[in-house]
Design a protein around this motif. Structure first.
Motif, short mmCIF file in Angstrom:
data_model
loop_
_atom_site.label_atom_id
_atom_site.label_comp_id
_atom_site.label_asym_id
_atom_site.label_seq_id
_atom_site.Cartn_x
_atom_site.Cartn_y
_atom_site.Cartn_z
N ASP A 1 -10.13 1.60 3.10
CA ASP A 1 -9.75 0.35 2.42
C ASP A 1 -8.26 0.36 2.08
O ASP A 1 -7.73 1.38 1.66
CB ASP A 1 -10.54 0.19 1.11
N ARG A 2 -7.64 -0.80 2.25
CA ARG A 2 -6.25 -0.94 1.81
C ARG A 2 -6.21 -1.02 0.30
O ARG A 2 -7.01 -1.75 -0.31
CB ARG A 2 -5.64 -2.22 2.38
N LYS A 3 -5.32 -0.27 -0.33
CA LYS A 3 -5.15 -0.36 -1.78
C LYS A 3 -3.75 -0.88 -2.05
O LYS A 3 -2.77 -0.14 -1.95
CB LYS A 3 -5.35 1.00 -2.42
N THR B 1 0.86 -1.18 0.00
CA THR B 1 0.00 0.00 0.00
C THR B 1 0.90 1.23 0.00
O THR B 1 2.10 1.14 0.28
CB THR B 1 -0.87 0.05 1.26
N GLN C 1 -8.57 -3.92 -0.80
CA GLN C 1 -8.97 -4.82 0.29
C GLN C 1 -9.81 -4.04 1.29
O GLN C 1 -9.28 -3.23 2.05
CB GLN C 1 -7.72 -5.37 0.98
N PRO C 2 -11.15 -4.31 1.30
CA PRO C 2 -12.04 -3.55 2.18
C PRO C 2 -11.70 -3.76 3.65
O PRO C 2 -11.31 -4.86 4.05
CB PRO C 2 -13.43 -4.15 1.87
N GLN C 3 -11.82 -2.70 4.41
CA GLN C 3 -11.62 -2.79 5.86
C GLN C 3 -12.77 -2.01 6.52
O GLN C 3 -13.35 -1.13 5.91
CB GLN C 3 -10.30 -2.13 6.26
N ASP C 4 -13.08 -2.32 7.76
CA ASP C 4 -14.08 -1.49 8.43
C ASP C 4 -13.42 -0.69 9.54
O ASP C 4 -12.52 -1.15 10.24
CB ASP C 4 -15.25 -2.32 8.97
N GLY C 5 -13.89 0.52 9.67
CA GLY C 5 -13.35 1.41 10.70
C GLY C 5 -12.16 2.21 10.20
O GLY C 5 -11.73 3.15 10.84
N ARG C 6 -11.61 1.82 9.06
CA ARG C 6 -10.53 2.63 8.48
C ARG C 6 -10.57 2.48 6.96
O ARG C 6 -11.23 1.56 6.44
CB ARG C 6 -9.18 2.22 9.03
#
Lengths: 199, 199
Positions: A65-67, A17, A58-63
């Motif tokens: 998304d990782r790309k 990332t 890559q979806p994340q919750d609370g922050r």
DNA sequence: CGCACCATGTAAGAAGTTACATGATTCA
DNA sequence: TGAATCATGTAACTTCTTACATGGTGCG
């Protein structure tokens, strides 16, 4: 712009990332290159548009998304092309030398002070390189990519060689200024020869 | 921005037009600083607004009026203040080291080629410094300002010391790569120690 | 409770380079 | 005839830095 190619280089190690690329910069090439996140993010986007890297979200919750960016074959080729391309030597751009160049504008005592301080600053950088940075690089070699060991060490050596040359120069300059302190005329006449001999 | 202070420094020698300042840059501080006319003209204007220089307009016919800038007492003070102020060491920013850092991406043969070329480039710069530039500086010392002799020589020495360190590093790097050419494993294991010993 | 870490970005500004615009004089 | 010198600048663009904006998690 070398940043694009620096990023391609980093991504040859593994997909990352933007945030991780920044960490890589800070922990390894810090001594001869740096970049801010605000410059890295848009540059990664433009590399993607050139087809030199691909993006996986890559979806994340609370922050956010990782790309994760990965280099493509085209990107690898472009990087290798760039490595082989002629590279004019980097020129110095050093405000401290301006100060010395116009050294007549302040008393010799003040020059001695700034030379000593500049020497100390370079010594600090070397001390940091030889401990923290060397450890970080060695860690990177062990964990990630043993193949890179030689090259990573070489660049660290170059940066340190530059700093050592700077420190030696400060020493010799201070010595010359101290000698010529009392009789300015003697100072001028013999400066050049003296410098050569002290080298 | 160091350019403002570089210009103040130049104007401590004598009053000049922007065009003459550019010539001064090209003939003396070229090896560690440079600036384009398009940057010099607006900067001189802003120095005037700060009260650090004054402008005298000398009308000409057939070409633009000469605008001769002279440093003021306030300008001299500001310059001296800047010289004494702390100066963080200039950091390297060298695309060539990126190429070496990611040296695994091309065959060793190619690396040897670019190292040799880079070495030659630095040698050319030194050759230029030791002939043309040294002569220009010596001329400047004789004609304009003998007081500056020591300092002008010192900065030239620093720039050359940097190039010599670079050249030595290229030599040692090439030697290490040639030795490790056949057996990559040996290369890696002993690289660091070998570099130290060859220094 | 506050700081560092993770993770993305945008916006504004500073610094520097390259291109554009003008135009007379001098030297090879 | 064409290049270099003298002499000024503006405009566009690139590169890099600093500030702004958001917001959850974990550690001391």
């Amino acid at each position: 712009m070398s940043l694009k190619h620096a990023l391609l280089g980093v991504l040859t190690c593994k997909p990352m990332t933007g945030y991780e690329v920044k960490q890589f910069f800070d922990s390894t090439v810090q001594h001869f290159w740096n970049a801010e996140l605000s410059q890295i993010y848009p540059t990664l986007k433009s590399l993607e548009e050139s087809g030199w890297v691909t993006k996986e979200v890559q979806p994340q919750d609370g922050r956010p998304d990782r790309k994760v960016y990965a280099i493509t074959d085209a990107g690898r080729e472009e990087f290798a092309r760039w490595v082989r391309a002629p590279q004019p030597p980097a020129d110095l751009r050093d405000p401290f030398l301006i100060k010395v160049f116009f050294g007549t504008e302040v008393p010799v005592e003040d020059l001695l002070v700034i030379l000593r301080r500049q020497k100390e600053e370079h010594q600090k950088v070397i001390a940091f390189s030889e401990t923290v940075l060397r450890e970080k690089i060695q860690h990177g070699i062990r964990e990630r990519s043993p193949r890179h060991g030689l090259f990573w060490t070489l660049t660290l050596e170059m940066a340190n060689a530059y700093r050592r040359a700077y420190i030696d120069w400060c020493d010799r300059s201070m010595r010359l200024l101290e000698e010529g302190f009392i009789d300015g005329d003697v100072m001028r006449a013999t400066a050049e020869r003296a410098f050569m001999e002290s080298a």
